[in-house]
Every structure is written in C-alpha cells, then in structure tokens.
Write a protein that holds these residues in place. Sequence first.
Motif, short mmCIF file in Angstrom:
data_model
loop_
_atom_site.label_atom_id
_atom_site.label_comp_id
_atom_site.label_asym_id
_atom_site.label_seq_id
_atom_site.Cartn_x
_atom_site.Cartn_y
_atom_site.Cartn_z
N ASN A 33 -3.86 1.99 -6.98
CA ASN A 33 -3.23 0.86 -6.29
C ASN A 33 -4.26 0.14 -5.39
N ASN A 35 0.89 -5.40 2.74
CA ASN A 35 1.21 -5.94 1.42
C ASN A 35 0.65 -7.36 1.39
N PRO A 66 -7.75 0.46 2.41
CA PRO A 66 -6.64 0.51 3.36
C PRO A 66 -6.87 -0.34 4.61
N LYS A 105 0.85 -1.20 0.00
CA LYS A 105 0.00 0.00 0.00
C LYS A 105 0.88 1.25 0.00
N LEU A 116 -4.43 -1.69 -2.50
CA LEU A 116 -4.51 -1.50 -1.05
C LEU A 116 -4.70 -0.03 -0.67
N ALA A 117 -4.36 0.90 -1.56
CA ALA A 117 -4.64 2.32 -1.29
C ALA A 117 -6.15 2.56 -1.31
#
Length: 415
Positions: free
Chosen positions: A197, A236, A203, A159, A199-200
């Motif tokens: 992205n 991650n 979160p 992330k 995981l962004a």
Amino acid sequence: MAKTIEEIREKLDSGDAIVLTAEELKTKLRDGEEVTLDDVDVVTCGTSGVMSGTTALFHIPVAQPGAFNKAKEVYINGIPAYPGPCPNELLGTVDVFLYGTNHSKSIDGYGGGFLLKDLIDGKEVDVKVIDIEDNEFTNKVTLDDMPTARLIGTRMAFKNYNSFTNPQKGSQKSIFDAIPMEGPYNSFTFSGCGEINPLANDPNQEVINEGTRVLVNGAEGTIIDNGTRSTPEKPNLLLTANIKEMNSYYVGGFKTGMGPEIFDSIAIPIPVLNEDILNNLKVTNKDIELPVCDIHGRHLPIDTVDYTVWENVDLRPTIEPDMCFNCIPCLPELYCPTNAYGKDKTIDMDLCFGCGNCSMVCPRGIPSINMGTISIESEGKTRKIPVTCRQSDKKRALKIAQELKEAIIDGTFKL
Ligand code: SF4
Ligand code: SF4
C-alpha cells in the motif's frame, strides 16, 4: 549515499535505474537480501479497494441549446447526479457531480461504480434531466460524447484501515460486507493491501505529496492534497485523473449489504532518495497494524491483528461445478459484489475482485478460496475467526504497481 530526483531521472533516461515493485522489494527482504540505496532507485506501490470518496465530474450534452433553462435533477442510468456548480443556463448541457456511492433508482444493485466501468467500456448510458419548470429531457450518451469526465477522489488510499467482526449473536448488515455479518465472531472483513500500500511505504509522506504524479485506475493522475479526515496517523489522499484515460479493469461497482459501492486502483512511485525513505520501504505485513472493531460501533478496537492476513491465502477462487446442486437461487450469483459469478457457474476473472463471498455462501463449496483466519482476544477468550470478506484486491494492486513500473522504465510515465 543520498540521491536527488534529478539523478534518478538521469538514470531512468540512460536505462540504468533500478525500478522494483513493492512486492519485488518485499520478496528480496523476505529472502534475506540486504537492500541498500545502490540496489533500488524507485519502488512502485499499489492499492485497490472500495473507496467511497470517489466522485466523477461530467459535462453532458442533453438537448439543443435553449431547450431548457436550468437543470433541477439529473439521472444517469437512473443514478441521481448533482447539477452545478455552474447553472448551465440555456446551454442544453449540464455539469454534474456523480458520487461512486450513489444508487440507481431504475436498475437494482447498480450504482456509480458500475456506471464508471460501463462508461469506460464504451457503453451508452441514459441521461434524464428535469428542468426547473418540471419538463423532462432525455439523451443517450457515451464517454466520447462528454467533453469533460474527470474523477476526483476526496478520501482515497488510506494508510490505515479498521477491520470488523460481529461479536454479537445474529447478523448485521453494513457497507463492509456483501452479506450480513454473522455473529458471534463468525465473520471478519478487512480492507487495505498491507505492505504494498503506498502510504504504508511512505508513512511520513516524504515523497507522496501535493503534485505527485500517480496512476488512478490506469490513467495518469495527480495528488491534489491530503484527503478529507486525513491525519498524520491516518493519512489518505485527495487526487484526480481523466476518466477517459482509465482502464475499466481497475474500477467498478461492489455491492454491499447497504447497496453498491465503488472500487478503484491506485499506484504511486516512491523515488528512493535517502536512507529514511528506504527504511520506511522495508515495512512488511507484520509491521502494519489492523485494528479489529465491532461492526456495530465501528470505532473502538476489540483487538489488533496485522496485514499477514494477505499471506498464505488465495487471491482468486477456484470452481468445481461437478458437485453443484443447481439451487434456485444460486447464492454466489446473488451475492457476488461485482457480478463476476455467472449463471453457468463460471467466474468472469476480469470482473472478480477476490472478495471471497461466493465461497462463503455456497452450501456445497463449489467456488472455493482460502482466505485464512485471524485470532483475537475478546471477552477473556481466544477467538479464531474466518476471513469472510476482503474489500481490497491485492491482485489488482499488484497489477497496477507492475504497470506503473513498466511505464517508468519505458519513459511513458515521468517521475
Ligand atoms: S449455491 Fe452452490 S451448489 Fe447451489 S447452485 Fe450455486 S454454486 Fe451450485
Ligand atoms: S471472489 Fe467470488 S464473490 Fe467475490 S468477486 Fe470473485 S466471484 Fe464474486
């Protein structure tokens, strides 16, 4: 109103679901559109970049059964692979783990990432086994000859990343750039695809979890768990997929100052089940911090910028060969991390990663790319630093997120 995953599946089956890529969602938000739970059912996110935690598990035929007792050393195109864990006694085959970061002893600038691309492209590779009695056995194999070829990513799709500059005079080699980073404050390298992205966009990992189905280099894969060194602040992923089903465009080698690394591309669907998930999906580049660290110590941030580093920049270089000096050696050819820059001063766009190195090293600006600058405060001064290397490729990330969207809509990828 909140939805269940079953409701979204039913909408997908009936063709009524709204699936957007993360890029499409962010464009709507930037255009001032209000996006509610009724406006989107699934968002596909993507990332592509150097991912050192990539490992391949291969089962490789080497010789007739009984030809050797046990393998002690194994090399594929000169790259050391690790035999085991099964001892493979007297089978004539070996199980090996090959790291994407391992370097060939026989081919300069070649490593695990280049090997994976070659195998997926159907190329034949050389296998050498040294057994416990020091006998040598060789074979030539393709991916089709291997009963098992599976990628396991131990630490993928972070992330958050740190980015790097060199505040000191002189240059510094590292795995974060193909060329030594020039200082003071003359170079900047970063990774991560910012607002697209996965995981962004999730979160708190409300939907990206153990068992989530994903695309890994174009193959359907699964998240096994969070990856090594994963923390709630910096998650991650540990994931796996079948190498035989991968698309070689999405994976390959990337040469750095410390030898070849490997890049991968991952796409993850986020079902928009509730307001919390939707709000997290509204993250944009300027909301995502990118700490800038000294390449020498690597961990302590000097300052922090954000992922607007991806805005108003080019994703690929252009080339003006008319003004070329025909230098020997040609530096872009020498330093292109993916071997995309050809002898004839052309760029193979299927291999190009958009890292920008060619433009940095050519004295005549023959290849040229706008990668922008960052501005940081350091040692009491404002420092404007050119972006000199990108170790993530937004173009591939956009493409794999689009591919996942299409597969979800046509039903070939099930949530
Ligand atoms: S370094 Fe630049 S000018 Fe020199 S040969 Fe290569 S592309 Fe041409
Ligand atoms: S941007 Fe230039 S150096 Fe980087 S991969 Fe493409 S051709 Fe090679």
